[in-house]
Design an enzyme around this catalytic site. Structure first.
Site, PDB file in Angstrom:
ATOM      1  N   ASP A  33       0.858  -1.397  -0.031  1.00 22.47           N
ATOM      2  CA  ASP A  33      -0.096  -0.063  -0.238  1.00 22.47           C
ATOM      3  C   ASP A  33       0.944   1.348   0.346  1.00 22.47           C
ATOM      4  O   ASP A  33       0.748   2.124  -0.550  1.00 22.47           O
ATOM      5  CB  ASP A  33      -0.899  -0.068   1.222  1.00 22.47           C
ATOM      6  CG  ASP A  33      -1.935  -1.133   1.164  1.00 22.47           C
ATOM      7  OD1 ASP A  33      -2.660  -1.445   2.184  1.00 22.47           O
ATOM      8  OD2 ASP A  33      -2.115  -1.516  -0.005  1.00 22.47           O
ATOM      9  N   SER A  78     -18.194 -22.547 -27.109  1.00 25.00           N
ATOM     10  CA  SER A  78     -18.497 -23.213 -26.124  1.00 25.00           C
ATOM     11  C   SER A  78     -18.285 -24.964 -25.866  1.00 25.00           C
ATOM     12  O   SER A  78     -17.942 -25.285 -27.142  1.00 25.00           O
ATOM     13  CB  SER A  78     -20.022 -23.057 -25.821  1.00 25.00           C
ATOM     14  OG  SER A  78     -20.664 -23.571 -27.209  1.00 25.00           O
ATOM     15  N   LYS A 109     -14.275 -27.302 -13.863  1.00 28.78           N
ATOM     16  CA  LYS A 109     -14.782 -26.169 -14.647  1.00 28.78           C
ATOM     17  C   LYS A 109     -15.535 -25.123 -13.661  1.00 28.78           C
ATOM     18  O   LYS A 109     -16.304 -25.225 -12.992  1.00 28.78           O
ATOM     19  CB  LYS A 109     -16.163 -26.995 -15.318  1.00 28.78           C
ATOM     20  CG  LYS A 109     -16.831 -25.952 -16.457  1.00 28.78           C
ATOM     21  CD  LYS A 109     -17.766 -26.539 -17.182  1.00 28.78           C
ATOM     22  CE  LYS A 109     -18.593 -25.937 -18.472  1.00 28.78           C
ATOM     23  NZ  LYS A 109     -19.183 -24.541 -17.594  1.00 28.78           N
ATOM     24  N   GLU A 164     -11.557 -17.851 -16.984  1.00 22.81           N
ATOM     25  CA  GLU A 164     -12.735 -17.759 -16.144  1.00 22.81           C
ATOM     26  C   GLU A 164     -12.705 -16.755 -15.158  1.00 22.81           C
ATOM     27  O   GLU A 164     -11.844 -17.133 -14.300  1.00 22.81           O
ATOM     28  CB  GLU A 164     -13.338 -19.151 -15.806  1.00 22.81           C
ATOM     29  CG  GLU A 164     -14.723 -19.147 -15.567  1.00 22.81           C
ATOM     30  CD  GLU A 164     -15.468 -19.486 -16.777  1.00 22.81           C
ATOM     31  OE1 GLU A 164     -14.999 -19.714 -17.874  1.00 22.81           O
ATOM     32  OE2 GLU A 164     -16.804 -19.633 -16.784  1.00 22.81           O
TER      33      GLU A 164
END
Ligand SMILES: NC(=O)n1nc(-c2ccco2)nc1N
Length: 313
Positions: A33, A78, A109, A164
């Site tokens: 940070d 797909s 998956k 994903e």
């Protein structure tokens, strides 16, 4: 000053990689940070020192008015589905008839949102949703707020990586606690929450949603110069991407079925939702030999778990 900026980029990319990809930070968050705020301050004072791959883009930028639609260089396909052992045996039979005995790369998956990340000379230049497979939405600013997405990778490659994006269960529970407190309708499940987050026009909101990602393929595997899916995943690990390490190479369909049986029981102990298991012919030249149907690869299939109420702890 440019030297200090370059040093801050190097340190912040490295610390970010250790924390969000390797899950083994070498410095405390306070150190990260401190350096990030030093860089934010320098960029505010010297705007021309701010570059599009600066670690400061993680916090989000100015909101968009809409998402631009962009065609994928190669369509995002797909997967065909299998629902039981018979379907899997039939898939295996078709593969063996086509290309003889094969070994399979078997992957969890992930139940999230398929995205495509474009890199040019090793720098992230664009992030797209899958969309309809041919055309996706340009969500680059939101993708950059996912800390596990490297802004710069270890080799100056120009290619597209697919994966994903997902919301870890912990983030999902915290998000719904927040929504409950604000009297807002709750998100139905982590997948919908991830989709909603990536579709925020204001990337500062997307940054707050703590999304994560697993990468699993490259649009043009010849770019990586690897012989198999498993070698491709190992290469993605080497150059700075986060891949899912629960994957397993299986010598035949019996081993695949064992793996599926194991995860049918174990999946609720994961920190993220999965909705099935993806089985891919591992050898890339055999994948090319098998090719595609109109919509799906002949060299891969998705086994789907029976629909049940997934307990999101
Ligand atoms: N959703 C998911 O985890 N996927 N999806 C694929 C895929 C889709 C098309 C080719 O490969 N692979 C994995 N691990």
């Amino acid at each position: 000053m440019q030297q200090r900026v370059d040093e801050l980029h190097r340190l912040l990319h490295q610390y970010n990689y250790e924390y969000h990809v390797l899950d083994s930070p070498s410095v405390p968050d306070s150190e990260y940070d401190k350096l990030l705020h030093e860089l934010i301050a320098i960029e505010e004072e010297y705007p021309d020192l701010k570059t599009s791959d600066s670690p400061t883009v993680r916090v989000g930028g100015t909101p968009l008015s809409a998402f631009e639609k962009v065609r994928h260089d190669t369509p995002m396909l797909s997967l065909g589905n299998a629902f039981n052992e018979a379907d899997l045996r039939a898939f295996d039979k078709r593969v063996v008839e086509g290309v003889g005995q094969v070994d399979y790369m078997v992957e969890l998956k992930i139940d999230g949102l398929a995205v495509s990340l474009k890199y040019e000379d090793g720098r992230l230049v664009q992030g797209l949703t899958r969309g309809d497979g041919t055309t996706g939405e340009n969500i680059t600013e939101n993708i950059k707020t996912i800390y596990a997405v490297p802004l710069v990778i270890k080799e100056p490659l120009t290619f597209e990586v697919r994966g994903e994006a997902y919301m870890p269960r912990r983030s999902f529970i915290n998000l719904n606690k927040e929504k409950e407190k604000n009297g807002e309708p709750l998100a139905a499940n982590p997948r919908n929450a991830a989709a909603g987050s990536l579709r925020q026009l204001d990337s500062k909101l997307a940054a707050k949603r703590k999304l994560d990602i697993f990468l699993y393929s490259v649009n043009d595997l010849r770019e990586l110069d690897v012989p198999s899916q498993s070698a491709a995943l190992d290469k993605l690990d080497e150059i700075g991407f986060k891949t899912n390490h629960e994957r397993r190479r299986c010598q035949n369909m019996d081993e695949v079925l064992d793996y599926i049986k194991y995860w049918t029981e174990e999946r609720n102990n994961l920190s993220y939702d999965i909705d099935g298991i993806v089985i891919k012919v591992n050898d890339l030249s055999k994948q090319e030999e098998l090719g595609f149907t109109a919509r799906t690869p002949r060299w891969a299939i998705a086994y789907k778990f029976p629909a049940e109420e997934v307990i999101t702890k």
